[in-house]
Write a protein that holds these residues in place. Structure first.
Motif, mmCIF file in Angstrom:
data_model
loop_
_atom_site.group_PDB
_atom_site.id
_atom_site.type_symbol
_atom_site.label_atom_id
_atom_site.label_comp_id
_atom_site.label_asym_id
_atom_site.label_seq_id
_atom_site.Cartn_x
_atom_site.Cartn_y
_atom_site.Cartn_z
ATOM 1 N N LEU A 1 -21.568 28.566 81.509
ATOM 2 C CA LEU A 1 -20.196 28.547 81.019
ATOM 3 C C LEU A 1 -19.270 28.451 82.221
ATOM 4 N N LYS A 2 -18.471 27.405 82.245
ATOM 5 C CA LYS A 2 -17.547 27.176 83.350
ATOM 6 C C LYS A 2 -16.139 27.138 82.776
ATOM 7 N N ILE A 3 -15.220 27.838 83.440
ATOM 8 C CA ILE A 3 -13.835 27.800 82.979
ATOM 9 C C ILE A 3 -12.933 27.213 84.049
ATOM 10 N N LEU B 1 -19.312 24.761 77.977
ATOM 11 C CA LEU B 1 -20.678 25.256 77.819
ATOM 12 C C LEU B 1 -21.625 24.096 78.083
ATOM 13 N N THR B 2 -22.589 24.298 78.977
ATOM 14 C CA THR B 2 -23.542 23.249 79.332
ATOM 15 C C THR B 2 -24.961 23.706 79.025
ATOM 16 N N ASN B 3 -25.721 22.847 78.362
ATOM 17 C CA ASN B 3 -27.142 23.092 78.087
ATOM 18 C C ASN B 3 -27.928 22.659 79.317
ATOM 19 N N GLN B 4 -28.549 23.615 79.994
ATOM 20 C CA GLN B 4 -29.290 23.322 81.224
ATOM 21 C C GLN B 4 -30.797 23.191 81.003
ATOM 22 N N THR B 5 -31.218 23.073 79.744
ATOM 23 C CA THR B 5 -32.639 22.974 79.447
ATOM 24 C C THR B 5 -33.028 21.530 79.139
ATOM 25 N N LYS B 6 -34.315 21.334 78.909
ATOM 26 C CA LYS B 6 -34.817 20.019 78.516
ATOM 27 C C LYS B 6 -34.928 19.902 77.001
ATOM 28 N N LYS C 1 -12.765 36.526 84.021
ATOM 29 C CA LYS C 1 -13.779 35.587 83.575
ATOM 30 C C LYS C 1 -13.872 35.691 82.062
ATOM 31 N N ILE C 2 -14.441 34.684 81.463
ATOM 32 C CA ILE C 2 -14.580 34.617 80.010
ATOM 33 C C ILE C 2 -16.064 34.670 79.664
ATOM 34 N N GLY C 3 -16.373 35.385 78.606
ATOM 35 C CA GLY C 3 -17.742 35.471 78.124
ATOM 36 C C GLY C 3 -17.879 34.726 76.797
ATOM 37 N N PHE C 4 -19.065 34.169 76.578
ATOM 38 C CA PHE C 4 -19.365 33.494 75.321
ATOM 39 C C PHE C 4 -20.623 34.127 74.746
ATOM 40 N N ASN C 5 -20.509 34.648 73.533
ATOM 41 C CA ASN C 5 -21.639 35.272 72.850
ATOM 42 C C ASN C 5 -22.434 34.179 72.142
ATOM 43 N N ILE C 6 -23.516 33.759 72.762
ATOM 44 C CA ILE C 6 -24.300 32.664 72.191
ATOM 45 C C ILE C 6 -25.378 33.233 71.270
ATOM 46 N N LYS D 1 -24.466 40.760 71.896
ATOM 47 C CA LYS D 1 -25.647 41.075 72.707
ATOM 48 C C LYS D 1 -26.022 39.971 73.693
ATOM 49 N N ASN D 2 -25.610 38.741 73.432
ATOM 50 C CA ASN D 2 -26.064 37.616 74.248
ATOM 51 C C ASN D 2 -24.892 36.898 74.920
ATOM 52 N N VAL D 3 -24.077 37.660 75.625
ATOM 53 C CA VAL D 3 -22.906 37.091 76.275
ATOM 54 C C VAL D 3 -23.298 36.474 77.613
ATOM 55 N N ILE D 4 -22.864 35.238 77.808
ATOM 56 C CA ILE D 4 -22.994 34.612 79.122
ATOM 57 C C ILE D 4 -21.587 34.568 79.707
ATOM 58 N N TRP D 5 -21.476 34.873 80.982
ATOM 59 C CA TRP D 5 -20.168 34.965 81.617
ATOM 60 C C TRP D 5 -19.888 33.739 82.463
ATOM 61 N N SER D 6 -18.639 33.366 82.503
ATOM 62 C CA SER D 6 -18.191 32.215 83.278
ATOM 63 C C SER D 6 -17.986 32.603 84.734
ATOM 64 N N ASN D 7 -17.566 31.633 85.488
ATOM 65 C CA ASN D 7 -17.089 31.855 86.840
ATOM 66 C C ASN D 7 -15.770 32.640 86.755
#
Length: 146
Positions: free
Chosen positions: A19-21, A41-46, A112-117, A136-142
């Motif tokens: 997650l980039k803001i 929000l960027t998907n970094q998986t395959k 910073k901003i968090g996103f609960n995915i 429970k599943n927050v990812i934090w931005s820069n």
């Protein structure tokens, strides 16, 4: 904010998504001031990433780490869960409006901003309102400074 026992989950999600803001614009509505922040929000998986959102109140999945700021939500008549997808390497950008406390010195502030995915693993998965509120599943931005 720390949630006991969730370190492994957080680490796993961070590897999957980023997650980039970025600073956006300032909006004034009536006597309220908002910072409009671009959150990507960027998907970094395959693999294709599937996750829950809401048709209107998608802002409820976002939070901010500074008590002087508040994520501005919306209201609507038909707000239902929906599933969003991101292909491998794909990004999705939204504008998150942050309400600035009138008592705050807004000249300099870091946040910073968090996103609960809430990932969807199978088509049988049902949206869990309780899980959404627990965040429970927050990812934090820069961190950015305004």
């Amino acid at each position: 904010m720390f949630f006991a026992g969730l370190t492994f989950s957080q680490t796993s999600i961070k590897k999957d998504c980023r997650l980039k803001i970025e600073k956006g614009k300032i909006e004034k509505v009536d006597k309220q001031t908002f910072w409009v922040i671009l959150a990507t929000l960027t998907n970094q998986t395959k693999d294709t990433l599937k996750y829950f959102s809401m048709t209107c109140s998608w802002q409820d999945f976002y939070s901010v780490d500074n008590s002087k700021l508040q994520v501005e939500g919306t209201s609507c008549d038909k707000n239902i869960p929906t599933i969003l997808t991101l292909a491998p390497g794909q990004s999705s950008t939204v504008e998150v409006k942050l309400l600035i406390s009138q008592t705050m010195d807004a000249s300099t502030i870091d946040f910073k901003i968090g996103f609960n995915i809430m990932k969807v693993k199978s088509s049988a998965d049902k949206f869990d309102f309780n899980e959404q509120t627990k965040k429970k599943n927050v990812i934090w931005s820069n961190i950015i400074s305004m």
